[in-house]
Design an enzyme around this catalytic site. Structure first.
Site, PDB file in Angstrom:
ATOM      1  CD  GLN A  63      -3.050   5.974  -3.557  1.00 22.06           C
ATOM      2  OE1 GLN A  63      -3.237   6.820  -4.434  1.00 22.06           O
ATOM      3  NE2 GLN A  63      -2.984   6.279  -2.277  1.00 22.06           N
TER       4      GLN A  63
ATOM      5  CE1 TYR B  31      -4.576  -4.381   4.474  1.00 23.54           C
ATOM      6  CE2 TYR B  31      -2.200  -4.196   4.154  1.00 23.54           C
ATOM      7  CZ  TYR B  31      -3.464  -4.386   3.642  1.00 23.54           C
ATOM      8  OH  TYR B  31      -3.640  -4.572   2.296  1.00 23.54           O
TER       9      TYR B  31
ATOM     10  CB  SER C  52      -8.440  -0.436  -2.314  1.00 23.56           C
ATOM     11  OG  SER C  52      -7.585  -0.336  -1.213  1.00 23.56           O
TER      12      SER C  52
ATOM     13  NE  ARG D 233      -4.293  -1.678   0.997  1.00 19.17           N
ATOM     14  CZ  ARG D 233      -5.408  -1.993   1.597  1.00 19.17           C
ATOM     15  NH1 ARG D 233      -5.492  -1.919   2.891  1.00 19.17           N
ATOM     16  NH2 ARG D 233      -6.452  -2.369   0.900  1.00 19.17           N
TER      17      ARG D 233
ATOM     18  CG  ASP E  92      -5.127  -1.263  -2.967  1.00 16.35           C
ATOM     19  OD1 ASP E  92      -5.463  -2.458  -2.781  1.00 16.35           O
ATOM     20  OD2 ASP E  92      -5.131  -0.422  -2.061  1.00 16.35           O
TER      21      ASP E  92
HETATM   22  P1  NAD Z   1      -8.787  -4.564   6.268  1.00 15.48           P
HETATM   23  O1  NAD Z   1      -9.790  -5.050   5.279  1.00 15.48           O
HETATM   24  O2  NAD Z   1      -7.618  -5.407   6.574  1.00 15.48           O
HETATM   25  O3  NAD Z   1      -9.570  -4.273   7.650  1.00 15.48           O
HETATM   26  C1  NAD Z   1     -10.740  -3.492   7.685  1.00 15.48           C
HETATM   27  C2  NAD Z   1     -10.685  -2.574   8.871  1.00 15.48           C
HETATM   28  O4  NAD Z   1     -10.887  -3.327  10.071  1.00 15.48           O
HETATM   29  C3  NAD Z   1      -9.381  -1.826   9.056  1.00 15.48           C
HETATM   30  O5  NAD Z   1      -9.601  -0.442   9.005  1.00 15.48           O
HETATM   31  C4  NAD Z   1      -8.898  -2.282  10.427  1.00 15.48           C
HETATM   32  O6  NAD Z   1      -8.219  -1.266  11.126  1.00 15.48           O
HETATM   33  C5  NAD Z   1     -10.201  -2.646  11.091  1.00 15.48           C
HETATM   34  N1  NAD Z   1     -10.074  -3.470  12.292  1.00 15.48           N
HETATM   35  C6  NAD Z   1      -9.266  -4.531  12.521  1.00 15.48           C
HETATM   36  N2  NAD Z   1      -9.439  -4.997  13.770  1.00 15.48           N
HETATM   37  C7  NAD Z   1     -10.383  -4.222  14.349  1.00 15.48           C
HETATM   38  C8  NAD Z   1     -11.010  -4.205  15.617  1.00 15.48           C
HETATM   39  N3  NAD Z   1     -10.642  -5.064  16.563  1.00 15.48           N
HETATM   40  N4  NAD Z   1     -11.937  -3.259  15.859  1.00 15.48           N
HETATM   41  C9  NAD Z   1     -12.296  -2.376  14.907  1.00 15.48           C
HETATM   42  N5  NAD Z   1     -11.756  -2.335  13.685  1.00 15.48           N
HETATM   43  C10 NAD Z   1     -10.810  -3.255  13.404  1.00 15.48           C
HETATM   44  O7  NAD Z   1      -8.239  -3.120   5.910  1.00 15.48           O
HETATM   45  P2  NAD Z   1      -8.408  -2.231   4.608  1.00 15.48           P
HETATM   46  O8  NAD Z   1      -9.800  -1.739   4.540  1.00 15.48           O
HETATM   47  O9  NAD Z   1      -7.935  -2.988   3.444  1.00 15.48           O
HETATM   48  O10 NAD Z   1      -7.416  -1.004   4.837  1.00 15.48           O
HETATM   49  C11 NAD Z   1      -6.825  -0.702   6.057  1.00 15.48           C
HETATM   50  C12 NAD Z   1      -6.048   0.610   5.967  1.00 15.48           C
HETATM   51  O11 NAD Z   1      -5.229   0.726   4.814  1.00 15.48           O
HETATM   52  C13 NAD Z   1      -6.910   1.849   5.929  1.00 15.48           C
HETATM   53  O12 NAD Z   1      -6.244   2.801   6.709  1.00 15.48           O
HETATM   54  C14 NAD Z   1      -6.868   2.311   4.537  1.00 15.48           C
HETATM   55  O13 NAD Z   1      -7.130   3.692   4.401  1.00 15.48           O
HETATM   56  C15 NAD Z   1      -5.445   1.977   4.222  1.00 15.48           C
HETATM   57  N6  NAD Z   1      -5.241   1.899   2.771  1.00 15.48           N
HETATM   58  C16 NAD Z   1      -4.163   2.534   2.238  1.00 15.48           C
HETATM   59  C17 NAD Z   1      -3.953   2.462   0.862  1.00 15.48           C
HETATM   60  C18 NAD Z   1      -2.782   3.159   0.232  1.00 15.48           C
HETATM   61  O14 NAD Z   1      -2.092   3.878   0.896  1.00 15.48           O
HETATM   62  N7  NAD Z   1      -2.534   2.931  -1.027  1.00 15.48           N
HETATM   63  C19 NAD Z   1      -4.810   1.746   0.071  1.00 15.48           C
HETATM   64  C20 NAD Z   1      -5.903   1.097   0.653  1.00 15.48           C
HETATM   65  C21 NAD Z   1      -6.095   1.180   2.026  1.00 15.48           C
END
Ligand code: NAD
Length: 465
Positions: free
Chosen positions: A164, A266, A170, A159, A167
């Protein structure tokens, strides 16, 4: 006639209920201009709304059948790579638009061919790109390695800003978050928006999103658009700002959450005490909402249980839980993956593969991610040709590469398989900075490539391809 230097194959997906396709006609234009040919299995895009004629109109060629496709392709694009879904726990997939319960498994269709038929069709040196689930199903990566293919797992995409556009997790999470809200709205015996009518006022639905990552934020935004009052919670403190930016209220819990986020953005797995305390604190919030959408996940781990049976019992009759984490075991104790259950008068949906229920746009987004990744792999190859350059010094290439030269080469996946680390010293991502594997099998030749990486020779296109 245009000289074809690289044949890129698009098979029809064979997992039950899988309606996406890995490449759509429009997304291939840039690669095609540079000399690659798209070879498509007849009917590959049918279930997602892309008929064969549309591929042909965009310059693709239809293979006679799956055998020809696998034999002729230098690179094969999958939604799910062979051996992946066959090893996953039986999971039917929802279908939209056909009146079926989206959270119910599709009736078990007799397999059209043995589960490993595609594995047997692979050639050493072929390049595979797709979701390979290497952290949950590392044995599937080992199977691919045993075939001598070079396999890239889209879910391992780092990430970082320059990745991006590649991805795919996402992209799929975006679709899943949107669809989860529609399922909730459909199952809820209440309206989402506030209405002021001559017959009186209808109060808006209250929606709680647990896990405010990509799917959760999209769910929150979609629920807002439908007029609900939305709150969201995430263990990562950084999520507050994002939650507020989509017009939802952030739910704060007095928990020590420093260290809950890894360097990739993550969530980290927390200990049992943390989750127990979290459940206790969250019970009040769950009780106050008509809809709870759970998306909390920790990569490579079972989803944490955040909503207990007792918490469900405390919800108002008719409430709905949509457990988007059902594929990873579920965030709700009462979720049955692939099913809809009613417990304590609360409807709990455990949909699987939600992205496949919106196959047209899910495929469009996925195809763009894959095309962008392929463009990245081929950036130094003009025209794109076999062998594909494999620049292991590049973070995107290194982190997504799971099998090459007969070996599983990703350090995390090797660890899960109980294999010793590769001989080369680890790079910043826990991956070897140089050629990751011993000399490949006979049909795969190593060659020097631009940028100091290694070159992998993929078999030359089959004559007539
Ligand atoms: P994911 O599908 O692995 O998890 C979904 C969400 O569940 C996450 O936000 C995680 O923090 C949350 N979670 C885990 N355990 C938890 C708990 N016990 N209680 C409450 N919430 C909990 O994650 P995702 O949606 O793929 O993305 C996670 C992060 O990555 C986000 O901050 C997103 O903005 C970031 N991201 C960055 C990029 C990039 O920089 N290119 C791209 C995509 C996502």
């Amino acid at each position: 006639m245009r000289a074809v230097s690289l044949v890129i194959g698009v098979p029809k997906e064979t997992a039950p209920g899988e309606r996406r396709v890995a490449m759509v006609p429009r997304a291939f234009a840039a690669l095609q201009k540079s000399g690659a040919e798209l070879l498509v299995e007849p009917g590959a895009g049918e279930a997602s709304g892309y008929p064969d004629a549309e591929y042909v109109a965009k310059g693709a060629r239809l293979a006679a059948n799956r055998e020809e496709l696998f034999a002729a392709a230098d690179v094969l694009l999958f939604v799910r790579t062979p051996g992946t879904w066959q090893q996953a726990p039986a999971a039917g997939s929802p279908r939209s638009g056909d009146g079926a319960d989206p959270a119910k498994p599709a009736p078990p269709a007799p397999p059209a061919e043995p589960a490993d038929a595609d594995l047997a069709r692979l050639r050493p040196g072929q390049v595979l790109i797709g979701f390979a689930d290497p952290l949950s199903l590392p044995a599937a990566s080992r199977e691919l390695a045993a075939r001598g293919v070079t396999a890239f797992a889209m879910e391992m995409m780092p990430r970082i800003t320059r990745a991006q556009g590649m991805d795919a997790l996402s992209s799929m999470a975006t679709v899943a978050g949107y669809k989860a809200v529609l399922l909730a709205a459909d199952a809820l015996p209440r309206l989402f928006p506030m209405l002021m009518t001559a017959a009186g006022t209808v109060t808006p639905a209250r929606v709680l999103v647990i896990g405010a990552g990509v799917a959760g934020l999209f769910a929150a935004a979609t629920a807002r658009r439908l007029g609900a009052v939305v709150s969201a919670y995430d263990v990562r403190p950084a999520a507050r700002e994002q939650v507020e930016s989509v017009g939802a209220k952030f739910v704060s819990l007095p928990l020590e959450t420093s260290g809950s986020e890894d360097r990739g953005g993550y969530a980290r797995e927390m200990d049992a005490d943390f989750y127990r305390r979290q459940r206790e604190l969250m019970a009040g919030a769950v009780k106050e909402h008509d809809v709870v959408i759970t998306t909390a996940a920790v990569p490579g781990k079972r989803a944490p249980v955040l909503v207990t049976g007792e918490m469900v019992a405390g919800m108002a009759p008719g409430s709905v839980i949509v457990d988007v984490a059902a594929e990873r075991g579920g965030n709700c104790e009462l979720t049955r993956p692939g099913e809809t259950v009613v417990e304590h008068q609360v409807t709990i949906l455990g949909p699987l593969n939600l992205a496949a229920t919106v196959p047209y746009h899910a495929s469009q987004l996925y195809a763009r991610n894959v095309a962008s990744f392929l463009g990245h792999l081929l950036r130094d190859a003009r025209p794109p040709a076999a062998p594909l350059p494999l620049d292991i010094a590049d973070e995107i290439t290194r982190e997504t590469l799971i099998a090459h030269g007969g070996e599983v080469v990703h350090e995390r996946v090797r660890q899960l398989l109980g294999l010793s680390p590769t001989a080369a010293p680890s790079g910043p991502g826990g991956q070897p900075p140089a050629a990751p594997s011993p000399p490949p099998p006979a049909s795969v030749g190593a060659s020097a490539a631009a940028g100091g990486g290694v070159g992998i020779a993929v078999n030359a296109p089959t004559p007539g391809a």
